[in-house]
Scaffold this motif. Structure first.
Motif, PDB file in Angstrom:
ATOM      1  N   GLY A  64       0.801  -0.989   0.019  1.00 29.73           N
ATOM      2  CA  GLY A  64      -0.261  -0.551  -0.597  1.00 29.73           C
ATOM      3  C   GLY A  64       0.880   1.042  -0.180  1.00 29.73           C
ATOM      4  O   GLY A  64       1.891   0.563  -0.048  1.00 29.73           O
ATOM      5  N   ALA A  65       0.640   2.596   0.312  1.00 26.29           N
ATOM      6  CA  ALA A  65       0.548   3.507   0.061  1.00 26.29           C
ATOM      7  C   ALA A  65       0.766   4.001   1.992  1.00 26.29           C
ATOM      8  O   ALA A  65      -0.674   4.499   1.798  1.00 26.29           O
ATOM      9  CB  ALA A  65       0.550   4.523  -1.186  1.00 26.29           C
ATOM     10  N   VAL A  66       2.235   5.080   1.699  1.00 31.88           N
ATOM     11  CA  VAL A  66       2.212   5.860   3.144  1.00 31.88           C
ATOM     12  C   VAL A  66       3.090   7.050   2.385  1.00 31.88           C
ATOM     13  O   VAL A  66       3.835   7.442   2.063  1.00 31.88           O
ATOM     14  CB  VAL A  66       3.153   5.000   4.108  1.00 31.88           C
ATOM     15  CG1 VAL A  66       3.317   6.027   5.193  1.00 31.88           C
ATOM     16  CG2 VAL A  66       1.994   4.144   4.909  1.00 31.88           C
TER      17      VAL A  66
ATOM     18  N   GLY B 209       1.103  14.020  -0.142  1.00 31.51           N
ATOM     19  CA  GLY B 209       0.914  13.000  -0.663  1.00 31.51           C
ATOM     20  C   GLY B 209       2.359  12.436  -2.090  1.00 31.51           C
ATOM     21  O   GLY B 209       2.108  11.685  -2.899  1.00 31.51           O
ATOM     22  N   GLU B 210       3.703  12.499  -1.304  1.00 32.34           N
ATOM     23  CA  GLU B 210       4.982  12.110  -1.474  1.00 32.34           C
ATOM     24  C   GLU B 210       4.885  10.951  -1.050  1.00 32.34           C
ATOM     25  O   GLU B 210       4.788  11.212   0.513  1.00 32.34           O
ATOM     26  CB  GLU B 210       5.819  13.223  -1.481  1.00 32.34           C
ATOM     27  CG  GLU B 210       5.599  13.876  -2.371  1.00 32.34           C
ATOM     28  CD  GLU B 210       6.119  13.993  -3.936  1.00 32.34           C
ATOM     29  OE1 GLU B 210       6.811  13.101  -4.418  1.00 32.34           O
ATOM     30  OE2 GLU B 210       5.067  14.803  -4.690  1.00 32.34           O
ATOM     31  N   PRO B 211       5.918   9.521  -1.371  1.00 31.40           N
ATOM     32  CA  PRO B 211       6.283   8.771  -0.467  1.00 31.40           C
ATOM     33  C   PRO B 211       6.983   8.831   0.832  1.00 31.40           C
ATOM     34  O   PRO B 211       7.856   9.277   0.937  1.00 31.40           O
ATOM     35  CB  PRO B 211       6.627   7.287  -1.363  1.00 31.40           C
ATOM     36  CG  PRO B 211       5.950   7.965  -2.918  1.00 31.40           C
ATOM     37  CD  PRO B 211       5.646   9.527  -2.650  1.00 31.40           C
ATOM     38  N   ILE B 212       6.334   8.438   2.431  1.00 32.59           N
ATOM     39  CA  ILE B 212       7.411   7.956   2.788  1.00 32.59           C
ATOM     40  C   ILE B 212       8.417   7.283   2.899  1.00 32.59           C
ATOM     41  O   ILE B 212       8.238   6.105   3.604  1.00 32.59           O
ATOM     42  CB  ILE B 212       6.901   8.339   3.991  1.00 32.59           C
ATOM     43  CG1 ILE B 212       6.191   9.438   4.618  1.00 32.59           C
ATOM     44  CG2 ILE B 212       7.587   7.917   5.181  1.00 32.59           C
ATOM     45  CD1 ILE B 212       4.985   9.626   5.726  1.00 32.59           C
ATOM     46  N   THR B 213       9.769   7.354   2.495  1.00 28.96           N
ATOM     47  CA  THR B 213      10.695   6.122   2.559  1.00 28.96           C
ATOM     48  C   THR B 213      12.242   6.345   3.543  1.00 28.96           C
ATOM     49  O   THR B 213      12.685   5.321   3.722  1.00 28.96           O
ATOM     50  CB  THR B 213      11.559   6.702   1.373  1.00 28.96           C
ATOM     51  OG1 THR B 213      12.004   8.090   0.783  1.00 28.96           O
ATOM     52  CG2 THR B 213      10.665   6.407   0.309  1.00 28.96           C
ATOM     53  N   GLY B 214      12.054   7.163   4.503  1.00 29.64           N
ATOM     54  CA  GLY B 214      12.374   7.228   5.375  1.00 29.64           C
ATOM     55  C   GLY B 214      12.384   7.604   6.532  1.00 29.64           C
ATOM     56  O   GLY B 214      11.606   9.251   6.240  1.00 29.64           O
ATOM     57  N   PRO B 215      13.153   8.359   7.724  1.00 25.75           N
ATOM     58  CA  PRO B 215      12.506   9.668   8.679  1.00 25.75           C
ATOM     59  C   PRO B 215      13.537  11.017   8.147  1.00 25.75           C
ATOM     60  O   PRO B 215      13.727  10.969   7.041  1.00 25.75           O
ATOM     61  CB  PRO B 215      13.807   9.222   9.223  1.00 25.75           C
ATOM     62  CG  PRO B 215      13.920   7.623   9.429  1.00 25.75           C
ATOM     63  CD  PRO B 215      14.232   7.771   8.165  1.00 25.75           C
ATOM     64  N   GLY B 216      12.279  12.199   8.446  1.00 19.94           N
ATOM     65  CA  GLY B 216      12.924  13.215   8.423  1.00 19.94           C
ATOM     66  C   GLY B 216      12.615  14.670   9.085  1.00 19.94           C
ATOM     67  O   GLY B 216      11.843  13.938  10.144  1.00 19.94           O
TER      68      GLY B 216
END
Length: 248
Positions: free
Chosen positions: A67-69, A73-80
């Motif tokens: 699924g999508a997180v 609207g942009e994918p979460i791919t790591g901490p920020g």
């Protein structure tokens, strides 16, 4: 100079058909959830239902299995840096003073020393700890350490604050004080907040909406945000609905 009066634009967080957990051990499946910019969403569910997993996925610490997180609207791919995570354990660095702990997210970003000190000092004023600025964490109480952790989380101007039962280890009086403090210090920041708790009354007091993780429902919270509203019929009905979700 950066100040605590600066208002950020809260992040929009969303999950679509998300399966959360670790490979081979999913704990949540088919999660659809929207967190609106600037709102406080409290998350309630029985023990082991995946509340902390949800929070860590939004923080980018655990990738979704499917699924999508997304954030805006942009994918979460790591901490920020646009997201701050607040734990039940205060996670302060014991060798740094209270003020140096609050400065930490700004130091990581390379903010000049004088500016980050001014921001940290202003936040310590706001959470009521100016006199403890030069103390080390072991010299202050548990409630005070949580105030420092809150100040550190907000000093960096995050667009989303993810809170994992931050007041769960505090005594009832200190917990009530921290709840009111959180409401006060969030006022005007613009940050989006996802607040995980097992305490039904805390969820209703702090949240604009309450997400019932066991059933997938998200319910609006009647206002005003005041402990005295607990006797209001609409608030009592919400409390019954939240309690019922914990026994499903």
């Amino acid at each position: 100079m950066t100040t605590t009066a600066t208002t950020t634009t809260g992040a929009r967080l969303a999950l679509r058909g998300a399966v959360l957990g670790h490979p081979g051990a999913p704990v949540l499946g088919g999660v659809d959830l929207d967190v609106e910019p600037g709102e406080v969403l409290t998350v309630v569910g029985p023990s082991g239902c995946g509340k902390s997993t949800l929070l860590r996925t939004l923080a980018g610490l655990i990738p979704a299995l499917d699924g999508a997180v997304t954030l805006d609207g942009e994918p979460i791919t790591g901490p920020g840096g646009e997201r701050a995570l607040v734990f039940q354990e205060d996670a302060l660095l014991p060798w740094r003073t209270v003020r140096a702990n609050v400065e930490l997210p700004l130091a990581v970003r390379g903010v000049p020393r004088a500016e980050r000190r001014a921001v940290a000092t202003a936040w310590l004023e706001r959470v009521g700890l100016p006199a403890q600025a030069r103390s080390h964490p072991h010299r202050i109480s548990g409630g005070q350490r949580q105030r420092v952790q809150l100040a550190r989380a907000l000093a960096g101007g995050p667009r989303a604050v993810l809170m994992d039962e931050p007041f769960g280890a505090l005594d009832a009086r200190t917990r009530s004080t921290m709840q009111r403090l959180l409401i006060d210090v969030l006022n005007g920041t613009g940050a989006t907040v996802v607040f995980v708790t097992h305490d039904v009354d805390e969820a209703i007091l702090l949240g604009d909406r309450v997400a019932l993780l066991a059933t997938g429902r998200v319910l609006p919270v009647p206002r005003p945000r005041d402990p005295g509203a607990a006797t209001d019929p609409a608030t009592r009905a919400l409390r019954r609905a939240v309690l019922a979700s914990l026994s499903t």
